[in-house]
Motif scaffolding. Structure first.
Motif, PDB file in Angstrom:
ATOM      1  N   LYS A 214      15.630  30.239  24.790  1.00 36.98           N
ATOM      2  CA  LYS A 214      15.784  31.685  24.567  1.00 36.98           C
ATOM      3  C   LYS A 214      15.212  32.068  23.201  1.00 36.98           C
ATOM      4  N   ARG A 215      15.580  31.280  22.173  1.00 39.18           N
ATOM      5  CA  ARG A 215      15.063  31.563  20.820  1.00 39.18           C
ATOM      6  C   ARG A 215      13.533  31.538  20.795  1.00 39.18           C
ATOM      7  N   LYS A 216      12.953  30.532  21.449  1.00 37.03           N
ATOM      8  CA  LYS A 216      11.485  30.404  21.467  1.00 37.03           C
ATOM      9  C   LYS A 216      10.839  31.606  22.145  1.00 37.03           C
ATOM     10  N   GLN A 305      25.890  43.029   7.223  1.00 38.70           N
ATOM     11  CA  GLN A 305      26.154  41.591   7.337  1.00 38.70           C
ATOM     12  C   GLN A 305      24.935  40.881   7.931  1.00 38.70           C
ATOM     13  N   PRO A 306      24.856  39.558   7.713  1.00 32.38           N
ATOM     14  CA  PRO A 306      23.719  38.832   8.290  1.00 32.38           C
ATOM     15  C   PRO A 306      23.692  38.956   9.814  1.00 32.38           C
ATOM     16  N   PHE A 307      22.498  38.988  10.339  1.00 35.55           N
ATOM     17  CA  PHE A 307      22.333  39.125  11.796  1.00 35.55           C
ATOM     18  C   PHE A 307      21.176  38.221  12.204  1.00 35.55           C
ATOM     19  N   PRO A 308      21.381  37.358  13.189  1.00 38.90           N
ATOM     20  CA  PRO A 308      20.314  36.400  13.517  1.00 38.90           C
ATOM     21  C   PRO A 308      19.065  37.081  14.065  1.00 38.90           C
ATOM     22  N   GLY A 309      17.908  36.498  13.786  1.00 37.64           N
ATOM     23  CA  GLY A 309      16.643  37.028  14.303  1.00 37.64           C
ATOM     24  C   GLY A 309      16.681  37.271  15.805  1.00 37.64           C
ATOM     25  N   PRO A 310      17.158  36.300  16.595  1.00 35.89           N
ATOM     26  CA  PRO A 310      17.198  36.516  18.052  1.00 35.89           C
ATOM     27  C   PRO A 310      18.304  37.482  18.487  1.00 35.89           C
ATOM     28  N   GLY A 311      19.032  37.999  17.515  1.00 38.36           N
ATOM     29  CA  GLY A 311      19.969  39.084  17.762  1.00 38.36           C
ATOM     30  C   GLY A 311      21.036  38.767  18.803  1.00 38.36           C
ATOM     31  N   VAL A 314      21.493  35.566  21.357  1.00 38.69           N
ATOM     32  CA  VAL A 314      22.253  34.315  21.253  1.00 38.69           C
ATOM     33  C   VAL A 314      23.768  34.574  21.302  1.00 38.69           C
ATOM     34  N   ARG A 315      24.140  35.840  21.538  1.00 39.88           N
ATOM     35  CA  ARG A 315      25.567  36.168  21.686  1.00 39.88           C
ATOM     36  C   ARG A 315      25.906  36.543  23.116  1.00 39.88           C
ATOM     37  N   CYS A 316      24.865  36.727  23.919  1.00 38.89           N
ATOM     38  CA  CYS A 316      25.039  36.914  25.354  1.00 38.89           C
ATOM     39  C   CYS A 316      24.752  35.528  25.929  1.00 38.89           C
ATOM     40  N   VAL A 348      34.752  40.668   4.984  1.00 40.29           N
ATOM     41  CA  VAL A 348      34.500  39.522   5.870  1.00 40.29           C
ATOM     42  C   VAL A 348      32.994  39.304   5.918  1.00 40.29           C
ATOM     43  N   TRP A 349      32.580  38.062   5.792  1.00 41.24           N
ATOM     44  CA  TRP A 349      31.150  37.751   5.646  1.00 41.24           C
ATOM     45  C   TRP A 349      30.362  38.074   6.908  1.00 41.24           C
ATOM     46  N   GLN A 350      30.914  37.669   8.060  1.00 42.90           N
ATOM     47  CA  GLN A 350      30.202  37.942   9.314  1.00 42.90           C
ATOM     48  C   GLN A 350      31.210  38.072  10.445  1.00 42.90           C
ATOM     49  N   TYR A 351      31.051  39.093  11.271  1.00 39.72           N
ATOM     50  CA  TYR A 351      31.973  39.295  12.391  1.00 39.72           C
ATOM     51  C   TYR A 351      31.208  39.918  13.545  1.00 39.72           C
ATOM     52  N   ASP A 383      27.635  29.719   1.958  1.00 37.41           N
ATOM     53  CA  ASP A 383      26.238  29.373   2.207  1.00 37.41           C
ATOM     54  C   ASP A 383      25.924  29.181   3.688  1.00 37.41           C
ATOM     55  N   ALA A 384      26.859  29.547   4.565  1.00 32.76           N
ATOM     56  CA  ALA A 384      26.700  29.402   6.025  1.00 32.76           C
ATOM     57  C   ALA A 384      26.682  27.946   6.504  1.00 32.76           C
ATOM     58  N   MET A 385      26.840  27.000   5.569  1.00 30.98           N
ATOM     59  CA  MET A 385      26.873  25.585   5.979  1.00 30.98           C
ATOM     60  C   MET A 385      28.263  25.206   6.489  1.00 30.98           C
ATOM     61  N   THR A 420      36.865  26.701  12.802  1.00 32.91           N
ATOM     62  CA  THR A 420      36.110  26.649  11.548  1.00 32.91           C
ATOM     63  C   THR A 420      34.757  25.967  11.809  1.00 32.91           C
ATOM     64  N   LYS A 421      33.849  26.083  10.830  1.00 30.49           N
ATOM     65  CA  LYS A 421      32.584  25.326  10.866  1.00 30.49           C
ATOM     66  C   LYS A 421      32.659  24.267   9.786  1.00 30.49           C
ATOM     67  N   PRO A 422      32.519  22.985  10.036  1.00 30.97           N
ATOM     68  CA  PRO A 422      32.621  22.409  11.368  1.00 30.97           C
ATOM     69  C   PRO A 422      34.048  22.474  11.893  1.00 30.97           C
ATOM     70  N   GLY A 424      32.977  24.029  14.879  1.00 30.10           N
ATOM     71  CA  GLY A 424      32.135  25.018  15.546  1.00 30.10           C
ATOM     72  C   GLY A 424      31.009  25.428  14.618  1.00 30.10           C
ATOM     73  N   THR A 425      29.969  26.020  15.140  1.00 31.87           N
ATOM     74  CA  THR A 425      29.016  26.717  14.278  1.00 31.87           C
ATOM     75  C   THR A 425      29.478  28.177  14.236  1.00 31.87           C
ATOM     76  N   ILE A 426      28.794  28.995  13.443  1.00 28.73           N
ATOM     77  CA  ILE A 426      29.194  30.403  13.375  1.00 28.73           C
ATOM     78  C   ILE A 426      28.854  31.087  14.696  1.00 28.73           C
ATOM     79  N   GLU A 427      27.612  30.943  15.122  1.00 31.20           N
ATOM     80  CA  GLU A 427      27.212  31.496  16.426  1.00 31.20           C
ATOM     81  C   GLU A 427      27.680  30.553  17.536  1.00 31.20           C
ATOM     82  N   TRP A 428      27.655  31.058  18.740  1.00 31.25           N
ATOM     83  CA  TRP A 428      28.079  30.241  19.888  1.00 31.25           C
ATOM     84  C   TRP A 428      26.920  29.499  20.533  1.00 31.25           C
TER      85      TRP A 428
HETATM   86  P1  XMP Z   1      25.342  28.830  12.617  1.00 32.08           P
HETATM   87  O1  XMP Z   1      25.576  29.336  14.010  1.00 32.08           O
HETATM   88  O2  XMP Z   1      24.217  27.830  12.545  1.00 32.08           O
HETATM   89  O3  XMP Z   1      24.860  30.095  11.799  1.00 32.08           O
HETATM   90  O4  XMP Z   1      26.586  28.323  11.968  1.00 32.08           O
HETATM   91  C1  XMP Z   1      24.667  30.125  10.402  1.00 32.08           C
HETATM   92  C2  XMP Z   1      24.078  31.479  10.055  1.00 32.08           C
HETATM   93  O5  XMP Z   1      22.754  31.587  10.573  1.00 32.08           O
HETATM   94  C3  XMP Z   1      22.656  32.670  11.480  1.00 32.08           C
HETATM   95  N1  XMP Z   1      21.816  32.226  12.603  1.00 32.08           N
HETATM   96  C4  XMP Z   1      20.538  32.566  12.772  1.00 32.08           C
HETATM   97  N2  XMP Z   1      19.731  33.357  12.036  1.00 32.08           N
HETATM   98  N3  XMP Z   1      17.979  32.963  13.563  1.00 32.08           N
HETATM   99  C5  XMP Z   1      18.460  33.558  12.455  1.00 32.08           C
HETATM  100  O6  XMP Z   1      17.715  34.287  11.807  1.00 32.08           O
HETATM  101  C6  XMP Z   1      18.721  32.150  14.346  1.00 32.08           C
HETATM  102  O7  XMP Z   1      18.253  31.632  15.364  1.00 32.08           O
HETATM  103  C7  XMP Z   1      20.064  31.949  13.927  1.00 32.08           C
HETATM  104  N4  XMP Z   1      21.093  31.207  14.425  1.00 32.08           N
HETATM  105  C8  XMP Z   1      22.147  31.402  13.594  1.00 32.08           C
HETATM  106  C9  XMP Z   1      24.082  32.978  11.900  1.00 32.08           C
HETATM  107  O8  XMP Z   1      24.224  34.340  12.310  1.00 32.08           O
HETATM  108  C10 XMP Z   1      24.839  32.657  10.653  1.00 32.08           C
HETATM  109  O9  XMP Z   1      24.803  33.733   9.728  1.00 32.08           O
END
Ligand code: XMP
Length: 429
Positions: A214-216, A305-311, A314-316, A348-351, A383-385, A420-422, A424-428
């Motif tokens: 999907k990301r690709k 708040q941060p929002f992933p490129g694939p928007g 990756v949440r659907c 809150v950093w991301q929701y 740092d999202a790690m 928590t991460k770990p 889980g990751t932040i996204e699903w």
């Molecule tokens: P994860 O899910 O890896 O997310 O714990 C860490 C942070 O990265 C964002 N994220 C992305 N940002 N493209 C992006 O630009 C992606 O494919 C992507 N995947 C995760 C996520 O929203 C979180 O802030």
């Protein structure tokens, strides 16, 4: 040029950003440059009042100790050698360090504390005009913080010589494409090409369940749409990019290996050979936000708040369907509205919400239902790690649950993700 500058030359230190931030905190603009900069290049930088040769553990590259050119040592710009390996030790005590830095910057170099956003913007406007001349610039404007701030800065510098392309891939949050059009076309009078590519993206994604695929598809299709728009426009020579300083750090320097390769708009075909305009490349994220605010962008854009490129793609979760995509968009909008109302926005950093490809049995109006569920995620991180979960008040969660199950079509359950991460990751996905 309005600002004085202290140039930090990287002699293998891991603390280049730290020292640059310390200098900026004293009110003097600072940029980091590689050790092999020539004297002519150094002199071409505006208002360099002093040089800090910032040595450190990575000074030896491939067995050879790197250094700046002799002509730089011999030139008339004052230089300070700092070596974190101990040859020219830098005080560890913060107070002493600040005193030493102040003495060098203000007494020895005679720099003025004139770094502020208004001066930065004025200087960048001049630099952009010098670089671009009467040529045209193209910018992919997602509506994220970095691309929005670059757009606002380029509009100020070159107005209609800039063309912004906003690709609506259908995976943006509720209201985002509309806000981009309103802010940039209506309020800032920019040349904005709005591309409705919703069907195109969703058709390509139909039936694709694997997250990386999907990301690709999303990334690849984005480049194709942008390329098509670029080819329709004549005489574009420059590409604006919202590269910021952390992107450059993560891509590695001449002495520090890459953390990850970074492409803002990577992968354009070679015959679309643009020169880059990257006026934010020396700014840290908080400075980018301050710049956006000074340029008049709304807080909802600058502090988002941060929002992933694939928007929302990756949440659907799993194969994207239009009904679940709408459900995740609507539930996310309710969550954001309630967090804002209850003072959690900015705290809150991301929701966000995610929607799994899962139906469960429920009951509505005395009838059995089989509907989707929605997951609420609210996390804090530096740092999202790693990430911790926000302790959202239970009554607020219940209120959000009531709203989502009554207002969002096809949803009969709401879950709260405690992970928590770990692990889980932040996204699903
Ligand atoms: P994860 O899910 O890896 O997310 O714990 C860490 C942070 O990265 C964002 N994220 C992305 N940002 N493209 C992006 O630009 C992606 O494919 C992507 N995947 C995760 C996520 O929203 C979180 O802030």
């Amino acid at each position: 040029m309005k600002q004085d500058m202290i140039a930090v030359l990287d002699l293998g230190s891991e603390e280049n950003p730290k020292i640059a931030r310390e200098i900026r905190a004293l009110g003097v603009y600072s940029e980091i440059h590689p050790h092999d900069i020539t004297l002519a290049e150094l002199k071409a930088l505006p208002n360099v009042k002093g040089i800090i040769l910032n040595g450190g553990p990575n000074r030896v590259v491939d067995g050879v100790s790197i250094d700046v050119a002799k002509e730089i040592y011999d030139c008339d710009i004052p230089a300070l050698l700092v070596d974190h390996r101990g040859d020219a030790p830098w005080p560890a005590d913060d107070g002493e360090r600040e005193t030493a830095l102040k003495n060098f910057i203000f007494t020895i170099c005679g720099a003025e504390a004139n770094w502020n956003m208004d001066n930065f913007i004025a200087d960048q406007v001049e630099l952009i005009r010098n670089q671009v001349g009467d040529k045209k610039v193209l910018l992919a404007l997602s509506g994220g913080v970095d691309s929005s701030v670059v757009a606002a800065l380029l509009i100020k510098a070159i107005g209609k010589q800039l063309t912004c392309v906003h690709v609506n891939h259908g995976l943006l949050r509720k209201g985002e494409p509309e806000q981009v059009v309103q802010v940039f076309r209506d309020e800032m009078d920019a040349n904005l090409v709005y591309v409705d590519a919703v069907d195109r993206f969703l058709d390509k994604l139909a039936g694709v369940a694997e997250p990386e695929k999907k990301r690709k598809i999303i990334g690849g299709e984005f480049i194709r749409v942008f390329e098509e728009e670029a080819r329709k426009l004549d005489g574009i020579q420059f590409l604006g990019q919202g590269t910021i300083y952390p992107d450059i750090i993560e891509s590695g320097t001449k002495t520090v290996k890459a953390v990850k390769s970074h492409h803002n708009v990577g992968g354009l075909p070679e015959d679309l050979d643009f020169e880059l305009v990257e006026p934010l490349k020396m700014l840290f994220k908080d400075e980018v936000r301050a710049c956006g605010k000074a340029l008049g962008l709304p807080d909802s854009m600058v502090y988002r708040q941060p929002f992933p490129g694939p928007g929302l793609g990756v949440r659907c979760l799993g194969a994207i369907t239009r009904d679940r995509l709408e459900a995740v968009r609507e539930s996310d909008a309710i969550l954001r509205e309630e967090f804002a109302k209850n003072g959690l926005e900015g705290k809150v950093w991301q929701y966000f919400t995610a929607i799994p490809d899962l139906k469960s049995v429920g009951v509505r109006d005395n009838r059995r239902t089989e509907e989707w569920c929605v997951i609420i995620r609210a996390v804090n991180t530096v740092d999202a790690m790693t990430a911790t979960v926000e302790n959202v008040p239970f009554d607020l969660l219940q209120h959000i649950m009531t709203r989502i199950t009554s207002e969002v079509k096809g949803v009969n359950r709401v879950l709260f993700d405690l992970t928590t991460k770990p692990t889980g990751t932040i996204e699903w996905e």
